[in-house]
Design an enzyme around this catalytic site. Structure first.
Site, short mmCIF file in Angstrom:
data_model
loop_
_atom_site.label_atom_id
_atom_site.label_comp_id
_atom_site.label_asym_id
_atom_site.label_seq_id
_atom_site.Cartn_x
_atom_site.Cartn_y
_atom_site.Cartn_z
N CYS A 137 71.93 -45.26 -4.28
CA CYS A 137 72.64 -45.99 -5.14
C CYS A 137 73.21 -44.81 -6.27
CB CYS A 137 71.99 -46.92 -5.76
SG CYS A 137 72.67 -47.67 -7.19
N CYS A 174 71.34 -47.02 -14.45
CA CYS A 174 70.88 -48.56 -14.40
C CYS A 174 69.24 -48.56 -14.35
CB CYS A 174 71.76 -49.28 -13.35
SG CYS A 174 70.92 -50.97 -13.02
N CYS A 211 66.43 -50.58 -10.88
CA CYS A 211 65.29 -50.17 -10.05
C CYS A 211 64.66 -48.92 -10.25
CB CYS A 211 66.01 -49.96 -8.39
SG CYS A 211 67.20 -51.42 -7.78
N CYS A 241 76.12 -53.39 -6.72
CA CYS A 241 74.67 -53.38 -6.57
C CYS A 241 74.14 -53.58 -5.43
CB CYS A 241 73.78 -54.22 -7.60
SG CYS A 241 72.23 -54.28 -7.58
N GLN A 253 62.91 -68.76 -7.41
CA GLN A 253 62.53 -67.31 -6.81
C GLN A 253 63.92 -66.67 -6.32
OE1 GLN A 253 59.93 -65.62 -7.65
NE2 GLN A 253 58.23 -67.04 -7.90
N TYR A 295 52.61 -75.07 -14.70
CA TYR A 295 53.82 -74.36 -14.68
C TYR A 295 54.53 -74.84 -13.25
CZ TYR A 295 50.87 -72.12 -17.91
OH TYR A 295 49.99 -71.86 -19.12
N GLU A 337 54.98 -79.11 -16.19
CA GLU A 337 55.85 -78.11 -16.59
C GLU A 337 56.41 -78.58 -18.06
OE1 GLU A 337 58.45 -75.48 -17.21
OE2 GLU A 337 57.48 -75.28 -15.43
N ASP A 383 51.12 -71.19 -11.55
CA ASP A 383 52.07 -70.20 -11.59
C ASP A 383 52.61 -69.81 -12.87
OD1 ASP A 383 53.91 -68.24 -10.66
OD2 ASP A 383 54.97 -70.04 -9.52
N CYS A 386 53.00 -63.10 -11.46
CA CYS A 386 54.03 -61.99 -11.35
C CYS A 386 53.77 -60.74 -12.35
CB CYS A 386 55.21 -62.75 -11.95
SG CYS A 386 55.44 -63.42 -13.56
#
Length: 448
Positions: A72, A78, A81, A154, A277, A306, A327, A376, A403
């Protein structure tokens, strides 16, 4: 003592959480941007802190066989990544090790993470893109700044997003539409928000500092010419001085304000503010692993905290007697109920809106005794009172979808002190070429 501006030889021993190589120089941990495990390099010390230093590579003495040329032109400029300079196999190992290290170092457990589920496709996988707009640039932020890099294309986004971005930029130039300036609070266009689905349709949302948009018809024409599968154009009004992207008011300018997507055999309707997601294929892997860890027999009541728009809840409902989803976002709860109805699962699901700790405590007072609790949470993990309430509810198993390895490990330590021990953990790569990683972990040992 290391000195800023000096060059030192270094041997790279592993990786930090952000993908930097890690070396020890004169007894201090040094995080080296762009370095790979096993390499010998010369580094320029850029900053020295109390317990660690940060550096960049100035000379590569012995390169790793996993080193590749970045594909890239924006890589390193940027901030999106972090792993485009290494093979995908090396990236997966770095991420697997990161999760295992966090569980051991922060969580105080010796559980192994033997498996990481890599992605079949590591390009063009993102189904949601949020472009900040500033000056003449529409792109992504430079690393650790709010300076927008004008990214024409991108490699993580679908080609339809690239085409829509170009159309919006040409429209802004043609009609002299001003970009928003976050310093002054003036200007109109703040963000370009795009969703795509597996059918190739695109939903375009323009976030603006105002209540209307000039030359709406011309924008619709430009977007349709660029992306014939455009499903709709939506205006999001955000006039606040905030880093929150979407505003609270939405108006459909053309077409419809939603996309339909399939996940784990279920159909979901997604509007601009819906959580979903960003990597659909890998989300299916993640949710199937969570379902496997839950080990449902069909007789259990499952509580999911969640739950978002119900993506995991509906997957669990296929094998549970009942799923209760919790939630805090009202619109997400509405979507979850509608998604249950769309998939014929409203009789096996119940969704409540409110704070996870408060609603979990209410379920406890109601005498709900779930066989399995699934969580989650966002990146900050679970509040201590949520962990305490789950333990008091005494489920047989807790399935934790995370995450962030650090907050996962912290919460595992809290659960362990309350009688729950980690039994299995696997990593799932939903974000190839970036430093983000998802984990699914099973805790067992609760006493009813």
């Amino acid at each position: 003592m290391l000195k800023e501006g000096n060059v030192y030889p270094a041997a790279i021993e592993g990786y930090a959480s952000g993908g930097e190589g890690v070396a020890r120089i004169e007894g201090m941990a040094v995080f080296v941007k762009g370095a790979l495990r096993g390499e010998r390099v010369e580094v320029l010390i850029e900053h020295v802190g109390h317990s660690a230093a940060w550096a960049g590579v100035v000379k590569l003495l012995e390169p790793s066989p996993a080193r590749i040329a970045p594909d890239c032109p924006y890589y390193g400029v940027c901030g999106g990544c972090q792993f485009r300079h290494m093979s995908y196999g090396e990236e997966l190992e770095a991420k697997r090790q990161r999760v295992e290290d966090a569980l051991r170092r922060i969580g105080g457990t010796d559980i192994a993470v033997p498996v990481i589920h890599g992605a079949e496709h590591i390009l063009r996988y993102r189904n949601k893109v949020q472009f900040p707009v500033a000056g003449g640039a529409i792109g992504y932020y430079r690393g650790r700044t709010h300076q927008v890099v004008d990214v024409a294309d991108c490699l993580l986004q679908p080609e339809a997003d690239t085409a829509c971005r170009a159309a919006v930029k040409e429209w802004m130039t043609r009609f002299h539409i001003p970009a928003y300036d976050e310093r002054t609070g003036r200007g109109l266009v703040r963000h370009l928000f795009l969703r795509t689905n597996s059918r190739g349709e695109a939903l375009c949302c323009l976030v603006v500092n105002g209540n209307k948009l000039p030359h709406e018809e011309e924008l619709v024409d430009a977007l349709l010419a660029a992306a014939p599968a455009l499903a709709g154009l939506v205006l999001s009004v955000n006039t606040r001085k905030t880093n929150v992207i979407l505003g609270g008011e939405f108006r459909t300018l053309w077409g419809r304000d939603w996309l339909e997507e399939e996940l784990c055999g279920h159909s979901f309707r997604l509007s601009a503010p819906s959580f979903f997601q960003v990597n659909r294929a890998q989300a299916e892997v993640l949710y199937r692993r969570a379902l496997d860890f839950a080990a449902l027999s069909g007789t259990e009541t499952v509580v999911e905290l969640y739950c978002g728009i119900g993506t995991i809840s509906l997957t669990l409902a296929e094998r549970a007697r009942q799923v209760i989803g919790v939630e805090v976002v009202p619109k997400a709860v509405e979507d979850a109920r509608e998604n249950a109805r769309r998939n014929g699962l409203e009789g096996k699901t119940r969704f409540s809106c409110g704070d996870a700790a408060a609603l979990a405590a209410r379920l406890e007072r109601e005498g709900v005794r779930p066989g399995v609790v699934v969580v989650d949470p966002p990146r900050k993990g679970l509040a201590p009172e949520v962990v305490d309430t789950i333990a008091r509810m005494a489920p047989d198993r807790v399935v934790y979808v995370s995450c962030d390895p650090a907050t996962l490990a912290r919460d595992v330590k809290r659960f362990t002190a309350l009688g729950y021990a980690p039994e299995r953990a696997e990593a799932v790569d939903l974000f190839p070429r970036t430093a983000h990683i998802e984990t699914v972990l099973l805790l067992g040992g609760g006493k009813r």
